[in-house]
Scaffold this motif. Structure first.
Motif, PDB file in Angstrom:
ATOM      1  N   CYS A  10       0.626  -1.318  -0.098  1.00 31.08           N
ATOM      2  CA  CYS A  10       0.063  -0.031  -0.016  1.00 31.08           C
ATOM      3  C   CYS A  10       0.889   1.313   0.351  1.00 31.08           C
ATOM      4  O   CYS A  10       0.708   2.110  -0.870  1.00 31.08           O
ATOM      5  CB  CYS A  10      -0.903  -0.201   1.203  1.00 31.08           C
ATOM      6  N   TYR A  11       1.739   1.358   1.023  1.00 29.97           N
ATOM      7  CA  TYR A  11       2.330   2.722   1.130  1.00 29.97           C
ATOM      8  C   TYR A  11       3.126   3.162  -0.134  1.00 29.97           C
ATOM      9  O   TYR A  11       3.193   4.043  -0.632  1.00 29.97           O
ATOM     10  CB  TYR A  11       3.042   2.929   2.328  1.00 29.97           C
ATOM     11  N   VAL A  12       3.933   2.066  -0.266  1.00 27.61           N
ATOM     12  CA  VAL A  12       4.821   1.988  -1.579  1.00 27.61           C
ATOM     13  C   VAL A  12       3.925   2.390  -2.912  1.00 27.61           C
ATOM     14  O   VAL A  12       4.293   3.442  -3.702  1.00 27.61           O
ATOM     15  CB  VAL A  12       5.646   0.555  -1.750  1.00 27.61           C
ATOM     16  N   SER A  13       2.760   1.801  -3.073  1.00 24.62           N
ATOM     17  CA  SER A  13       2.080   2.126  -4.115  1.00 24.62           C
ATOM     18  C   SER A  13       1.448   3.575  -4.299  1.00 24.62           C
ATOM     19  O   SER A  13       1.410   4.297  -5.125  1.00 24.62           O
ATOM     20  CB  SER A  13       0.786   1.211  -4.198  1.00 24.62           C
ATOM     21  N   CYS A  14       1.228   4.004  -3.070  1.00 14.08           N
ATOM     22  CA  CYS A  14       0.841   5.527  -2.866  1.00 14.08           C
ATOM     23  C   CYS A  14       1.812   6.453  -3.331  1.00 14.08           C
ATOM     24  O   CYS A  14       1.623   7.280  -4.065  1.00 14.08           O
ATOM     25  CB  CYS A  14       0.479   5.626  -1.559  1.00 14.08           C
ATOM     26  N   VAL A  38       8.579  -0.339   6.847  1.00 11.79           N
ATOM     27  CA  VAL A  38       7.223  -0.739   7.092  1.00 11.79           C
ATOM     28  C   VAL A  38       6.473  -1.239   5.799  1.00 11.79           C
ATOM     29  O   VAL A  38       5.498  -2.049   5.772  1.00 11.79           O
ATOM     30  CB  VAL A  38       6.327   0.264   7.713  1.00 11.79           C
ATOM     31  N   ALA A  39       7.052  -0.839   4.734  1.00 12.03           N
ATOM     32  CA  ALA A  39       6.246  -1.220   3.516  1.00 12.03           C
ATOM     33  C   ALA A  39       7.541  -1.480   2.435  1.00 12.03           C
ATOM     34  O   ALA A  39       8.420  -0.571   2.406  1.00 12.03           O
ATOM     35  CB  ALA A  39       5.240  -0.117   2.959  1.00 12.03           C
ATOM     36  N   ARG A  40       7.417  -2.429   1.574  1.00 13.29           N
ATOM     37  CA  ARG A  40       8.511  -2.671   0.525  1.00 13.29           C
ATOM     38  C   ARG A  40       7.681  -3.034  -0.454  1.00 13.29           C
ATOM     39  O   ARG A  40       6.700  -3.714  -0.910  1.00 13.29           O
ATOM     40  CB  ARG A  40       9.228  -4.107   1.018  1.00 13.29           C
ATOM     41  N   SER A  41       8.374  -2.437  -1.796  1.00 12.72           N
ATOM     42  CA  SER A  41       8.073  -3.176  -3.277  1.00 12.72           C
ATOM     43  C   SER A  41       8.245  -4.467  -3.469  1.00 12.72           C
ATOM     44  O   SER A  41       9.356  -4.775  -2.716  1.00 12.72           O
ATOM     45  CB  SER A  41       8.460  -1.990  -4.028  1.00 12.72           C
ATOM     46  N   ASN A  42       7.638  -5.119  -4.557  1.00  8.38           N
ATOM     47  CA  ASN A  42       8.245  -6.564  -4.741  1.00  8.38           C
ATOM     48  C   ASN A  42       9.778  -6.559  -4.930  1.00  8.38           C
ATOM     49  O   ASN A  42      10.222  -7.305  -4.353  1.00  8.38           O
ATOM     50  CB  ASN A  42       7.372  -7.048  -5.923  1.00  8.38           C
ATOM     51  N   GLU A  43      10.050  -5.347  -5.697  1.00  2.52           N
ATOM     52  CA  GLU A  43      11.531  -5.506  -6.116  1.00  2.52           C
ATOM     53  C   GLU A  43      12.458  -5.406  -4.683  1.00  2.52           C
ATOM     54  O   GLU A  43      13.548  -5.942  -4.479  1.00  2.52           O
ATOM     55  CB  GLU A  43      12.158  -4.147  -6.861  1.00  2.52           C
ATOM     56  N   ALA A  44      11.980  -4.566  -3.681  1.00  2.00           N
ATOM     57  CA  ALA A  44      12.712  -4.288  -2.350  1.00  2.00           C
ATOM     58  C   ALA A  44      12.666  -5.786  -1.464  1.00  2.00           C
ATOM     59  O   ALA A  44      13.668  -6.202  -1.013  1.00  2.00           O
ATOM     60  CB  ALA A  44      11.908  -3.428  -1.633  1.00  2.00           C
TER      61      ALA A  44
END
Length: 430
Positions: A10-14, A38-44
């Motif tokens: 969520c937060y990454v997408s925002c 607290v939030a990670r993209s798939n690449e992370a």
DNA sequence: TCTGGGGTCCTAGGACCC
DNA sequence: TCTGGGGTCCTAGGACCC
């Protein structure tokens, strides 16, 4: 059938909505004070970055692997997820927001619809209208819908929408999902089950029901039933909170009582404002303070104190004053404090206050109430913290010379602009 | 030097009642 | 030497969720 609609990372997408250049790149969002991931993209995630890892331990890796980090920007996330939720609400017969980034839909009455198509279209609509990617799981119980959403995210073939509507699909899903990825099975019970050789959800539902009940508790038993297709987690309409907490870690250690008083005043004022926001009053106020548990070289102290109010209240003045009394009781000189918080409890409706025989002064009560209403109105129209109690203000900012308020006191060096809510934040483009 | 911030529910055990 | 049997309520701690 139920659907769970869940924003991806969520937060990454925002953050990516206004930074499309970051699509396909490793991105993380940090907690307050730029503390933990607290939030990670798939690449992370693919780089092995785990949720909860402290940022300072990752700085080196981030610069080497060109991971982009953001401070958390809750104003932005609240706004964007709100837009997503509005679209979900329109699309489903009944809707229940479960968290900032998830909603359950009750699909009763849609028996004749192609639910797979419904889900795919909903995802597409949300993406087109808000640029937020979501995943959707659809199944006969909420726990199975969560399981479906696990697969919707994990396997590209589902195109972010997974439907479990036959026994065969259900069995296959249960055989493939690790037991500790099941909604309702956390770390402890997951470990315990695996130690007993129960590795998948399928293994789990193969246990006898009364054995599950005996080994754990009714909550775990309910998860077991849900996985077997028995719908037993009720859809609650959001209830007023029973406790409300405002707490923060400090960017630096705090030694002075005066500084702690300023913070506690702010936490208490926030709690009072949240109480009024849900039209509630509280009967007790708790304050807690902690030293930094990671600093074994420093003396440790943590304590909490709860004070009851004679009359339930939601006034900023009363909650702040009570919280300061509590702080005064537990504060010890000579420690370096890292965290503090205020909790208000025994909450009831502001409509039916049980007044007190001894101290109740209706005139004062009314006066405070009018003052709070006025402050709430100003702060709503002019921005939060436009007007605060004098003792809520921090010392002057060294750079600007202005008195700092609550939101300034948290470190957020990597914060993105509030693109959707503050014009002044938006960077100039040539 | 630097490690988040909220919530809910359940259970066991103790204190108390008669 | 022998010392009951049933309740309720509250609280702290542990589990879970995001």
């Amino acid at each position: 059938m139920y659907a769970i609609v869940d924003c991806d990372n969520c937060y990454v997408s925002c953050e990516r909505v206004f930074r499309p250049d970051l699509n396909g790149k490793p991105v993380v969002v940090l907690s307050n004070n730029d503390g933990c991931v607290v939030a990670r993209s798939n690449e992370a995630k693919a780089l092995g970055i785990k949720a909860g890892m402290p940022y300072y331990q990752l700085r080196q890796q981030f610069s080497e692997e060109q991971v982009v980090a953001f401070s958390s920007n809750y104003e932005l996330y609240a706004e964007l997820t709100g837009r997503v939720m509005n679209i979900v609400k329109e699309a489903a017969p009944s809707f229940y927001r479960y968290s900032i980034d998830e909603a359950f839909c009750d699909l009763r009455g849609m028996q004749n619809h192609d639910l797979q198509q419904w889900g795919l279209r909903l995802r597409e609509n949300i993406l087109v209208q808000t640029a937020m990617p979501v995943s959707i799981g659809i199944a006969p119980t909420k726990t199975l819908a969560k399981t479906a959403s696990h697969f919707a995210k994990k396997y590209k073939g589902y195109k972010h929408c997974c439907l479990i509507d036959t026994e065969e699909k259900c069995n296959k899903a249960l055989q493939l999902i690790p037991v500790d990825d099941v909604w309702g099975i956390g770390r402890r019970i997951g470990e315990s089950l695996k130690a007993r050789g129960v590795m998948t959800a399928w293994d789990f539902i193969s246990l006898p029901r009364d054995r599950v009940r005996r080994m754990y508790n009714v909550s775990v038993e309910r998860t077991w039933k849900e996985l077997r297709g028995e719908d037993c987690i009720p859809t609650e309409q959001p209830q007023p909170k029973q406790t409300i907490c405002t707490s923060r870690s400090f960017p630096n250690n705090v030694k002075e009582k005066k500084d702690l008083e300023t913070s506690v005043s702010n936490f208490a004022a926030r709690c009072a404002s949240k109480l009024r926001g849900q039209h509630s009053v509280a009967e007790e106020v708790t304050v807690f303070i902690d030293t930094n548990r990671f600093r074994s070289d420093l003396p440790q102290y943590s304590n909490a104190y709860t004070q009851k109010l004679l009359t339930a209240d939601n006034s900023t003045q009363v909650i702040v004053q009570t919280a300061l009394n509590c702080l005064n009781i537990i504060f010890r000189q000579g420690y370096e404090y890292k965290r503090a918080g205020v909790i208000v409890g025994i909450i009831s409706s502001a409509d039916s206050i049980q007044t007190n025989l001894f101290d109740y002064d209706s005139e004062q009560y009314e006066k405070r109430h009018r003052l709070d209403n006025a402050l709430d109105k100003i702060n709503r129209l002019q921005g939060s913290e436009t007007v605060v109690l004098a003792n809520q203000q921090y010392a002057k900012d060294k750079k600007t010379g202005k008195a700092m308020v609550f939101t300034d006191s948290i470190r957020h060096d990597l914060r993105s602009p509030n693109y959707t809510t503050r014009w002044s934040d938006i960077p100039k483009v040539n």
